[in-house]
Motif scaffolding. Structure first.
Motif: not given
Lengths: 487, 429
Positions: A18-19, A256-261, A334-346, A348-355
């Motif tokens: 999904a991601l 994330l829910w959007q992609y999964l659903a 980042d230093a202001s606490g901002e997260v890029s959505p692509r790195s967030f989804l990525a 999780l995708r990496f986590a799911a691909e891990d052993k």
């Protein structure tokens, strides 16, 4: 605890399916199933909001593309003041627009020829909005110089045409929105770019008096930072109403829910599992798109419960490392606490691909989530690299350094490698293009730019730290008094 | 006046190490340095080496090197196989950083201070324990303790508080007004245990706090003294004896016994150990040996950070530092009303340096499992849990008017949340 719902292990494959892969979808029309509208973004899409600010990866190009698509406009719906028939055209984009709008090279030649940026953009908007209703003599013109000259030399005709077009739109109760994206591609140096942005903002101001003609300018914060950009009367009226494309934690999970659903194969088991987590999660389908229910967009407690049904409740064995729900975004900030959505989804995708680990209870093991964050770090670094090609030159010599450290340590590495000189000399070079804004102040100036980008942070005693997402991505260590145990 | 040839305490160990490394494996592959109560150092070898000349040179060298902190030649080296108490030497010593395969141990004989370095004590009870500790007094530790006990009781929990601030008792007075004091206290238990009859008074040291009236839970208090304790000082000075009845037993183990016995009597959901401030042995035991989560109360002043830095330097070499460092949590107490964000930013940076320099692992870019936390990591031990300064808390006396819920929520809301989180995670094990 054990009575709580756990997603079946098969969801791991679902997450991978999904991601999205890391590749940027630049220039492509987003898939309807991936269109998730965070609440602050809804405001940004409304025609009346003309200046949209967002860091790299916040979704500027995503919305730029979406707004041009009939079906997606219809999907985004009336709450953002859009429908399928809303007129949308492009005033600038890095993609080749044929003769629809000027390319970078055209802009440079216009500026060199002494054309005022405001006049350039005025002519661009004029051509987009007036279009077929312009007199034949205008429509027959093929060069931008001549178009600008025509608009400048026929002020009264132009005024009448503007007025007529606006009235017509109003009768049809339709907006015409002219979009501007990727402004860093308008020029190769800051001086020219700042002038062009200033001119564009002046046109934004000019069009405020229209009822139905609007510009929508997508810009990065650093493109609006320079005081010269807002150095015209009433600039504050434009600047004060800018809307920021934020990604607070709950919106990242909403995405994330959007992609999964909406995944064809695994969407149903995900939605069904969510209902098991809480019966208050009621899915609704519009067309063939599943909408993320309001409760798991706004209720962080419920979001946490749902995510923990995937990740388990803790970020470690000793159960002290916090909740995965908050751990994940906070380690990507980042230093202001901002997260890029692509790195967030990525991540999780990496986590799911891990052993898969022995006796792994949940779909995602916390060690896999940690791995995912590390991998996503590299994605964030690459993402930034696309916008600021000079960054790698700055960080390459810092590989192996540990933070926090005095700025002097960094300065001396840069001096050793002649960084400032090589950036200055390479300004024409595509690998540098738009160098650090404050490069004229040497290393100190570069530090100012890195701080503004949220790449580094400065402690009260002036030492430098890098937030984890960049520290890991640039191969740097963190100082500590204890040698870690091996293995 | 100090002459350059005067050797001070702090020099002696380093000087001894220089000599030991110089001779090194030519003499023995294992050295134990024993530092006595006065700081004098002698060397223990497993057995007498074959090469007698080499040994003589070593003895002479170490004797002259150490000056007043050494022993005369001929007495400066002893052999374990000739000692009667060799076991205790090898049990309590700790390994110094090794060099070229040479193992050098240190046995530090101190009157106090050793509890900072010893192993955790075994326990038979399983309820979570939380220690409240401050390097300095007067930072709102007791106020936080009383309020949290009340907050837990409000949630229906059974709380057992030990007032172990024996040198300046009274933390418990907010929980136990004089009218509610039981007959005896902790000092009485230690004194009676010293002659082997603690059980005689065990039933009479348990106080019940009136603060839990109307709450679903209960608050029990073991105070430092009771209404029949009588003269306090003569008892206090006898508390720290290291025997129970006729059996030699460390003070820490005696404390463990007291806490366990009361735990099995009360069967609490949570035990709160109120430590005294400073680098006292009681604090050492409570922070490192009692299987407790330890809340380190701090305010953002140079004195506080200097004090903690001394303590953390010591912990840095602790053989069990990897076990207990994850159970520490810094508390930003008495956060001022104005410029809160700025104050907490500065506090956070100081706390980060403190933990990073002494207790966190150094981490490379790929070490995702190192015990190392970024500055802004909210789950890190150094992440300040704020308690906001509040006028009502300064004049705090729960015995008059009880706890003001609104004040508690404003000043202590985040603290309650985080302390509850610690408990929740402790209970998961």
């Amino acid at each position: 605890m054990n009575s709580e719902y756990k997603f079946p292990q098969t969801l791991r494959a679902g997450i991978v399916a999904a991601l999205p892969e890391e590749t940027s979808q630049h220039g492509e029309t987003p898939q309807a199933g991936h269109v998730y509208l965070p609440s602050t973004h809804a405001k940004a899409l409304h025609p009346n909001n003309t200046l949209i600010q967002g860091m790299r990866g916040s979704g500027k190009s995503f919305w730029f593309q979406s707004l041009q698509n009939r079906d997606l406009r219809a999907l985004l719906g009336v709450q953002v003041g859009l429908d399928a028939d809303t007129r949308v055209s492009v005033g600038f984009s890095p993609a080749s627009g044929g003769n629809e709008y000027p390319s970078k090279d055209t802009l440079i030649s216009l500026i060199t020829a002494g054309y005022e940026p405001r006049r350039i953009w005025q002519a661009v908007v004029f051509r987009q909005v007036i279009g077929d209703q312009a007199p034949d003599e205008f429509r027959g013109i093929t060069s931008w110089k001549d178009r600008i000259d025509w608009v400048v030399n026929h002020p009264e005709s132009a005024d009448q045409l503007w007025y007529k077009a606006d009235m017509q739109l109003d009768e049809q109760k339709q907006f015409h929105i002219v979009l501007f994206d990727a402004l860093d591609r308008t020029a190769d140096d800051w001086l020219t770019m700042n002038k062009l942005i200033k001119g564009l903002l002046q046109v934004v101001l000019d069009t405020r008096s229209f009822r139905r003609i609007r510009l929508k300018v997508f810009a990065r914060p650093d493109q609006l930072d320079d005081p010269s950009v807002a150095a015209f009367p009433d600039a504050s009226k434009v600047m004060n109403q800018k809307v920021n494309l934020d990604w607070p934690r709950r919106e990242l999970y909403g995405l994330l829910w959007q992609y999964l659903a909406n995944n064809v194969e695994f969407g149903e088991p995900f939605r069904e599992g969510a209902r098991m987590v809480s019966p208050t999660i009621q899915w609704e389908q519009i067309g063939n798109i599943w909408r993320v229910p309001e409760v798991i967009r706004s209720d962080e407690e419920l979001q946490k419960k749902l995510f923990h049904a995937i990740s388990g409740p803790w970020m470690g064995k000793d159960k002290r490392r916090g909740f995965p729900y908050s751990w994940l975004p906070s380690h990507l900030g980042d230093a202001s606490g901002e997260v890029s959505p692509r790195s967030f989804l990525a991540a999780l995708r990496f986590a799911a691909e891990d052993k898969v680990r022995n006796e792994q209870e949940y779909v995602l093991h916390y060690e896999s989530i940690k791995r995912g964050v590390q991998e996503a770090s590299a994605i964030r670094v690459r993402e930034l690299q696309e916008d600021y090609p000079w960054i790698s030159k700055l960080f390459e010599p810092l590989r192996g350094i540990s933070v926090p450290c005095p700025f002097e340590d960094i300065r001396s590495e840069w001096l050793k490698n002649n960084i400032v000189t090589s950036l200055r000399n390479g300004i024409q070079d595509a690998s540098v293009r738009l160098p650090p804004v404050h490069i004229d102040n040497g290393e100190d100036g570069i530090l100012i730019d890195l701080l503004a980008l949220g790449l580094v942070e400065q402690l009260k005693d002036k030492r430098i730290n890098l937030p984890d997402v960049y520290r890991v991505g640039y191969g740097m260590g963190r100082r500590g008094g204890v040698k870690p145990l091996k293995g | 006046m100090r002459q350059s040839e005067n050797i001070l305490f702090g020099d002696a160990l380093d000087l001894a190490l220089v000599v030991v490394r110089e001779f090194g494996t030519s003499l023995a592959d294992e050295f134990t340095l024993v530092r006595d109560l006065r700081g004098r150092i002698r060397v223990v070898l497993k057995s007498k080496p074959e090469n007698v000349d080499n040994l003589k040179m070593f003895e002479a060298k170490i004797s002259t090197s150490l000056g007043v902190y050494g022993f005369g030649s001929g007495r400066s080296v002893v052999f374990a196989d000739e000692l009667s108490e060799r076991d205790t030497i090898f049990d309590d010593r700790r390994l110094l950083p090794s060099l070229n395969g040479l193992n050098i141990y240190l046995l530090d004989r101190q009157i106090i201070g050793q509890d900072w370095m010893r192993n955790a004590l075994n326990r038979t009870t399983t309820n979570p324990r939380v220690t409240f500790y401050g390097i300095k007094g007067g930072v709102g530790r007791s106020t936080a303790l009383v309020n949290w006990a009340w907050h837990l009781a409000e949630q229906g929990k059974k709380v057992l508080v030990f007032d172990l601030d024996l040198e300046s008792p009274g933390a418990s007075s907010s929980l136990l007004p004089t009218s509610h004091l039981p007959d005896f206290g902790i000092v009485d238990w230690f004194v009676e245990d010293g002659v082997g009859q603690a059980d005689v008074i065990e039933g009479e040291i348990l106080g019940k706090s009136p603060l839990d009236q109307g709450l679903a839970g209960e608050i029990y208090v073991i105070s430092a003294y009771g209404s029949k304790t009588g003269e306090y000082l003569p008892k206090l000075s006898r508390c720290y004896a290291e025997f129970s009845g006729n059996a030699p037993i460390s003070w820490a183990e005696r404390l463990q016994r007291l806490v366990e016995r009361m735990e099995s009597l009360v069967n609490p959901d949570v035990v709160i150990l109120d430590s005294r401030a400073g680098l006292h042995d009681i604090a050492a035991v409570l922070a490192t040996r009692m299987d407790a989560d330890t809340l380190l109360f701090a305010i953002n002043t140079p004195q506080t950070w200097d004090g903690y830095s001394l303590l953390f330097k010591h912990w840095h070499n602790h053989p069990r530092v990897r076990a207990f460092r994850s159970r520490l949590q810094i508390i930003a107490s008495m956060v001022p009303e104005t410029n809160r964000d700025d104050y907490l930013k500065s506090f956070r940076e100081h706390a980060w340096d403190l933990f990073r320099d002494h207790l966190y692992d150094s981490a490379g870019p790929d070490d995702s499992d190192a015990f190392s936390f970024d500055l802004d990591d909210e789950t890190a031990p150094h992440a300040p849990v704020p308690i906001f300064w509040h006028r009502a808390l300064q004049e705090f006396n729960p015995n008059v008017g009880g706890i003001d819920t609104k004040t508690a929520a404003e000043a202590l809301g985040i603290f309650f949340e985080q302390a509850d989180r610690l408990l929740a995670s402790a209970g998961q094990d």
